[in-house]
Design a protein around this motif. Structure first.
Motif, PDB file in Angstrom:
ATOM      1  N   MET A  50       0.805  -1.232   0.000  1.00 39.23           N
ATOM      2  CA  MET A  50       0.000   0.000   0.000  1.00 39.23           C
ATOM      3  C   MET A  50       0.836   1.281   0.000  1.00 39.23           C
ATOM      4  SD  MET A  50      -3.090  -0.851  -0.416  1.00 39.23           S
ATOM      5  CE  MET A  50      -2.363  -2.000  -1.538  1.00 39.23           C
ATOM      6  N   ARG A  51       1.933   1.245   0.754  1.00 43.20           N
ATOM      7  CA  ARG A  51       2.765   2.457   0.826  1.00 43.20           C
ATOM      8  C   ARG A  51       3.378   2.765  -0.545  1.00 43.20           C
ATOM      9  NH1 ARG A  51       4.950   5.645   4.901  1.00 43.20           N
ATOM     10  NH2 ARG A  51       3.858   4.451   6.472  1.00 43.20           N
ATOM     11  N   THR A  52       3.924   1.738  -1.191  1.00 42.22           N
ATOM     12  CA  THR A  52       4.554   1.943  -2.507  1.00 42.22           C
ATOM     13  C   THR A  52       3.506   2.378  -3.553  1.00 42.22           C
ATOM     14  OG1 THR A  52       6.101   0.166  -1.978  1.00 42.22           O
ATOM     15  CG2 THR A  52       5.973   0.801  -4.291  1.00 42.22           C
ATOM     16  N   ALA A  53       2.353   1.696  -3.531  1.00 41.04           N
ATOM     17  CA  ALA A  53       1.345   1.982  -4.566  1.00 41.04           C
ATOM     18  C   ALA A  53       0.788   3.403  -4.457  1.00 41.04           C
ATOM     19  CB  ALA A  53       0.205   0.973  -4.468  1.00 41.04           C
ATOM     20  N   HIS A  54       0.788   3.960  -3.231  1.00 42.45           N
ATOM     21  CA  HIS A  54       0.161   5.274  -3.053  1.00 42.45           C
ATOM     22  C   HIS A  54       1.170   6.406  -2.874  1.00 42.45           C
ATOM     23  CE1 HIS A  54      -2.954   2.319  -2.242  1.00 42.45           C
ATOM     24  NE2 HIS A  54      -3.758   3.197  -2.775  1.00 42.45           N
ATOM     25  N   ALA A  55       2.466   6.060  -2.972  1.00 43.16           N
ATOM     26  CA  ALA A  55       3.494   7.088  -2.794  1.00 43.16           C
ATOM     27  C   ALA A  55       3.350   8.162  -3.864  1.00 43.16           C
ATOM     28  CB  ALA A  55       4.879   6.457  -2.864  1.00 43.16           C
ATOM     29  N   GLY A  56       3.325   9.397  -3.438  1.00 39.01           N
ATOM     30  CA  GLY A  56       3.290  10.511  -4.383  1.00 39.01           C
ATOM     31  C   GLY A  56       1.902  10.886  -4.881  1.00 39.01           C
ATOM     32  N   LEU A  57       0.871  10.125  -4.508  1.00 36.71           N
ATOM     33  CA  LEU A  57      -0.487  10.480  -4.970  1.00 36.71           C
ATOM     34  C   LEU A  57      -1.035  11.680  -4.196  1.00 36.71           C
ATOM     35  CD1 LEU A  57      -2.293   7.017  -5.366  1.00 36.71           C
ATOM     36  CD2 LEU A  57      -1.211   8.411  -7.130  1.00 36.71           C
ATOM     37  N   GLY A  58      -0.537  11.874  -2.993  1.00 36.94           N
ATOM     38  CA  GLY A  58      -0.973  13.023  -2.189  1.00 36.94           C
ATOM     39  C   GLY A  58      -2.399  12.900  -1.680  1.00 36.94           C
ATOM     40  N   ALA A  59      -2.892  11.666  -1.507  1.00 30.56           N
ATOM     41  CA  ALA A  59      -4.275  11.483  -1.028  1.00 30.56           C
ATOM     42  C   ALA A  59      -4.394  11.913   0.439  1.00 30.56           C
ATOM     43  CB  ALA A  59      -4.691  10.031  -1.186  1.00 30.56           C
ATOM     44  N   THR A  60      -5.512  12.531   0.777  1.00 30.88           N
ATOM     45  CA  THR A  60      -5.746  13.008   2.144  1.00 30.88           C
ATOM     46  C   THR A  60      -6.744  12.083   2.854  1.00 30.88           C
ATOM     47  OG1 THR A  60      -7.623  14.339   1.465  1.00 30.88           O
ATOM     48  CG2 THR A  60      -5.458  15.407   1.405  1.00 30.88           C
ATOM     49  N   LYS A  61      -6.959  12.354   4.154  1.00 31.74           N
ATOM     50  CA  LYS A  61      -7.964  11.592   4.922  1.00 31.74           C
ATOM     51  C   LYS A  61      -9.343  11.789   4.294  1.00 31.74           C
ATOM     52  CE  LYS A  61      -5.506  10.170   8.670  1.00 31.74           C
ATOM     53  NZ  LYS A  61      -4.208  10.211   7.974  1.00 31.74           N
ATOM     54  N   ALA A  62      -9.616  13.009   3.834  1.00 32.21           N
ATOM     55  CA  ALA A  62     -10.918  13.294   3.208  1.00 32.21           C
ATOM     56  C   ALA A  62     -11.071  12.474   1.917  1.00 32.21           C
ATOM     57  CB  ALA A  62     -11.031  14.781   2.894  1.00 32.21           C
ATOM     58  N   ASP A  63      -9.970  12.325   1.164  1.00 31.14           N
ATOM     59  CA  ASP A  63     -10.008  11.506  -0.066  1.00 31.14           C
ATOM     60  C   ASP A  63     -10.303  10.048   0.294  1.00 31.14           C
ATOM     61  OD1 ASP A  63      -9.277  13.728  -1.587  1.00 31.14           O
ATOM     62  OD2 ASP A  63      -7.139  13.307  -1.366  1.00 31.14           O
ATOM     63  N   LEU A  64      -9.678   9.586   1.379  1.00 30.56           N
ATOM     64  CA  LEU A  64      -9.907   8.205   1.822  1.00 30.56           C
ATOM     65  C   LEU A  64     -11.379   8.014   2.211  1.00 30.56           C
ATOM     66  CD1 LEU A  64      -8.956   5.366   2.582  1.00 30.56           C
ATOM     67  CD2 LEU A  64      -8.169   6.271   4.760  1.00 30.56           C
ATOM     68  N   ASN A  65     -11.938   9.000   2.920  1.00 31.43           N
ATOM     69  CA  ASN A  65     -13.353   8.914   3.295  1.00 31.43           C
ATOM     70  C   ASN A  65     -14.233   8.812   2.050  1.00 31.43           C
ATOM     71  OD1 ASN A  65     -12.755   9.039   5.972  1.00 31.43           O
ATOM     72  ND2 ASN A  65     -13.178  11.232   6.186  1.00 31.43           N
ATOM     73  N   ALA A  66     -13.884   9.579   1.022  1.00 28.03           N
ATOM     74  CA  ALA A  66     -14.675   9.555  -0.222  1.00 28.03           C
ATOM     75  C   ALA A  66     -14.594   8.171  -0.869  1.00 28.03           C
ATOM     76  CB  ALA A  66     -14.155  10.624  -1.182  1.00 28.03           C
ATOM     77  N   LEU A  67     -13.373   7.615  -0.890  1.00 29.02           N
ATOM     78  CA  LEU A  67     -13.193   6.275  -1.476  1.00 29.02           C
ATOM     79  C   LEU A  67     -13.988   5.228  -0.696  1.00 29.02           C
ATOM     80  CD1 LEU A  67     -11.007   4.821  -3.637  1.00 29.02           C
ATOM     81  CD2 LEU A  67     -10.287   3.830  -1.491  1.00 29.02           C
ATOM     82  N   VAL A  68     -13.945   5.327   0.634  1.00 32.59           N
ATOM     83  CA  VAL A  68     -14.679   4.373   1.481  1.00 32.59           C
ATOM     84  C   VAL A  68     -16.186   4.506   1.240  1.00 32.59           C
ATOM     85  CG1 VAL A  68     -15.238   3.771   3.890  1.00 32.59           C
ATOM     86  CG2 VAL A  68     -12.861   4.125   3.216  1.00 32.59           C
ATOM     87  N   GLU A  69     -16.657   5.734   1.079  1.00 27.43           N
ATOM     88  CA  GLU A  69     -18.090   5.936   0.771  1.00 27.43           C
ATOM     89  C   GLU A  69     -18.459   5.240  -0.540  1.00 27.43           C
ATOM     90  OE1 GLU A  69     -18.456  10.300   2.826  1.00 27.43           O
ATOM     91  OE2 GLU A  69     -19.353  10.082   0.831  1.00 27.43           O
ATOM     92  N   ASN A  70     -17.556   5.333  -1.508  1.00 22.49           N
ATOM     93  CA  ASN A  70     -17.820   4.677  -2.801  1.00 22.49           C
ATOM     94  C   ASN A  70     -17.832   3.157  -2.658  1.00 22.49           C
ATOM     95  OD1 ASN A  70     -17.969   7.178  -4.029  1.00 22.49           O
ATOM     96  ND2 ASN A  70     -15.801   7.197  -4.601  1.00 22.49           N
ATOM     97  N   LEU A  71     -16.922   2.646  -1.833  1.00 24.42           N
ATOM     98  CA  LEU A  71     -16.906   1.198  -1.571  1.00 24.42           C
ATOM     99  C   LEU A  71     -18.199   0.779  -0.858  1.00 24.42           C
ATOM    100  CD1 LEU A  71     -15.701  -1.637  -1.237  1.00 24.42           C
ATOM    101  CD2 LEU A  71     -14.303  -0.757   0.659  1.00 24.42           C
ATOM    102  N   GLN A  72     -18.632   1.588   0.106  1.00 23.28           N
ATOM    103  CA  GLN A  72     -19.880   1.269   0.829  1.00 23.28           C
ATOM    104  C   GLN A  72     -21.070   1.250  -0.130  1.00 23.28           C
ATOM    105  OE1 GLN A  72     -19.336   4.335   3.893  1.00 23.28           O
ATOM    106  NE2 GLN A  72     -19.459   2.742   5.446  1.00 23.28           N
ATOM    107  N   LYS A  73     -21.085   2.209  -1.051  1.00 22.26           N
ATOM    108  CA  LYS A  73     -22.181   2.257  -2.041  1.00 22.26           C
ATOM    109  C   LYS A  73     -22.160   0.981  -2.897  1.00 22.26           C
ATOM    110  CE  LYS A  73     -24.180   5.639  -5.276  1.00 22.26           C
ATOM    111  NZ  LYS A  73     -24.595   5.063  -6.481  1.00 22.26           N
ATOM    112  N   ALA A  74     -20.935   0.602  -3.341  1.00 23.40           N
ATOM    113  CA  ALA A  74     -20.802  -0.603  -4.180  1.00 23.40           C
ATOM    114  C   ALA A  74     -21.277  -1.839  -3.415  1.00 23.40           C
ATOM    115  CB  ALA A  74     -19.348  -0.763  -4.627  1.00 23.40           C
ATOM    116  N   MET A  75     -20.926  -1.908  -2.125  1.00 22.13           N
ATOM    117  CA  MET A  75     -21.333  -3.078  -1.317  1.00 22.13           C
ATOM    118  C   MET A  75     -22.842  -3.066  -1.081  1.00 22.13           C
ATOM    119  SD  MET A  75     -18.198  -3.695   1.424  1.00 22.13           S
ATOM    120  CE  MET A  75     -18.208  -2.110   2.224  1.00 22.13           C
TER     121      MET A  75
END
Ligand code: HEM
Length: 204
Positions: free
Chosen positions: A152-177
Motif C-alpha cells: 500500500m505504501r509503494t502503490a500510493h506514494a506521491g499520490l498526495g491522497a488526504t484523509k478526506a479523499d480516503l473517506n470519499a473512497l470508502v463511501e464509494n466502496l460502501q455504495k458498491a457493497m
C-alpha cells in the motif's frame, strides 16, 4: 548653375521610377522580409513529437492484460496489508469471487467519476487497479485469491491522497457493497481490514 540639396531631393522624388521611390520600396521589402522571418520563428512547430524530443518513454499496454507495465517489485500476499478472514460465510456474503470483483470494479468506477477524488485517478492505470483491488478484497475476505499487487505504501506514494479523499473512497466502496446487497455487518468486516491502512495510503 549650382543646384541645392533640397531642390535635388524634390526633383528625385518627383520623377517617375525615381531613386527615392526605389530606395523606399527596397526598405519596405527588407522590413517585410525581417517581419516574415520573425513570425516564422514564433510560429508553433507542427508535427513535433515532444515525448521523443524530451526523451519521455512511451507507455504501451500489454496486449493480453490491457495493463501498463510497472517497476519490478517483490510479489507477496503480505503486500495486501492485512491477514485474511477464515471461513466460508464472508466470501458467500460478497457473492463469491465474481461478486467481490464486481464490487472492486464498481468502487473504482465510482471513484473515477467522483469529482472529490477523480483528479487523483486520472492518468493512472484503472485496468490494473480494478484487477489488483479485486485480488486484495478477495484475499482479505478469505475467498481464496492471491494478491499480486504492490504494497500500500509503494502503490500510493506521491499520490498526495488526504484523509478526506480516503473517506470519499470508502463511501464509494460502501455504495458498491450496498448495491451488491452485502449485509451491513459483513461490509464492516472488510472495512475493519482496510482502516489500519489509512497511514500508508494517505500523505496528509
Ligand atoms: C485503504 C484504502 C485503500 C486501499 C485498500 C487501496 C488499494 C489499492 C490497490 C490494491 C492498488 C493497486 C496496487 C498496484 O497497482 O500494485 C491501489 C492503487 C491506487 N490507489 Fe488505492 N487504495 C486505497 C486508498 C486510496 C485512496 C484514498 C486513493 C485516492 C483517493 C487511492 C488511489 C489509488 C490510485 C490512483 C492507484 C494507482 C496507483 C498507480 O497506478 O501507480 N487509493 N490502491
Amino acid at each position: 548653375m549650382q543646384t541645392s540639396d533640397r531642390s535635388l531631393h524634390s526633383k528625385i522624388s518627383a520623377a517617375p521610377f525615381s531613386l527615392h521611390n526605389w530606395l523606399f520600396e527596397d526598405e519596405l521589402l527588407i522590413k517585410t522580409a525581417i517581419l516574415t522571418l520573425f513570425l516564422l520563428q514564433q510560429a508553433p512547430a507542427e508535427n513535433v513529437d515532444w515525448d521523443k524530443e524530451f526523451g519521455v518513454e512511451e507507455r504501451v499496454r500489454d496486449p493480453e492484460t490491457g495493463e501498463f507495465p510497472v517497476e519490478p517489485y517483490q510479489q507477496s500476499n503480505e503486500n495486501a496489508g492485512a491477514k485474511p478472514f477464515q471461513g466460508e460465510q464472508l466470501p458467500a456474503a460478497f457473492g463469491g469471487r465474481e461478486g467481490i470483483q464486481k464490487i472492486a470494479d464498481r468502487t473504482v468506477e465510482l471513484s473515477e467519476a467522483d469529482p472529490r477524488i477523480s483528479d487523483i485517478f486520472v492518468s493512472h492505470d484503472m485496468v490494473r487497479l480494478k484487477r489488483t483491488l479485486g485480488e486484495q478484497f478477495c484475499y482479505l475476505l478469505g475467498a481464496g485469491c492471491d494478491y499480486s499487487g504492490r504494497d500500500m505504501r509503494t502503490a500510493h506514494a506521491g499520490l498526495g491522497a488526504t484523509k478526506a479523499d480516503l473517506n470519499a473512497l470508502v463511501e464509494n466502496l460502501q455504495k458498491a457493497m450496498r448495491e451488491a446487497k452485502v449485509p451491513f455487518a459483513d461490509q464492516n468486516k472488510l472495512l475493519s481490514k482496510l482502516a489500519p491502512m489509512s497511514k500508508d495510503v494517505t500523505e496528509r
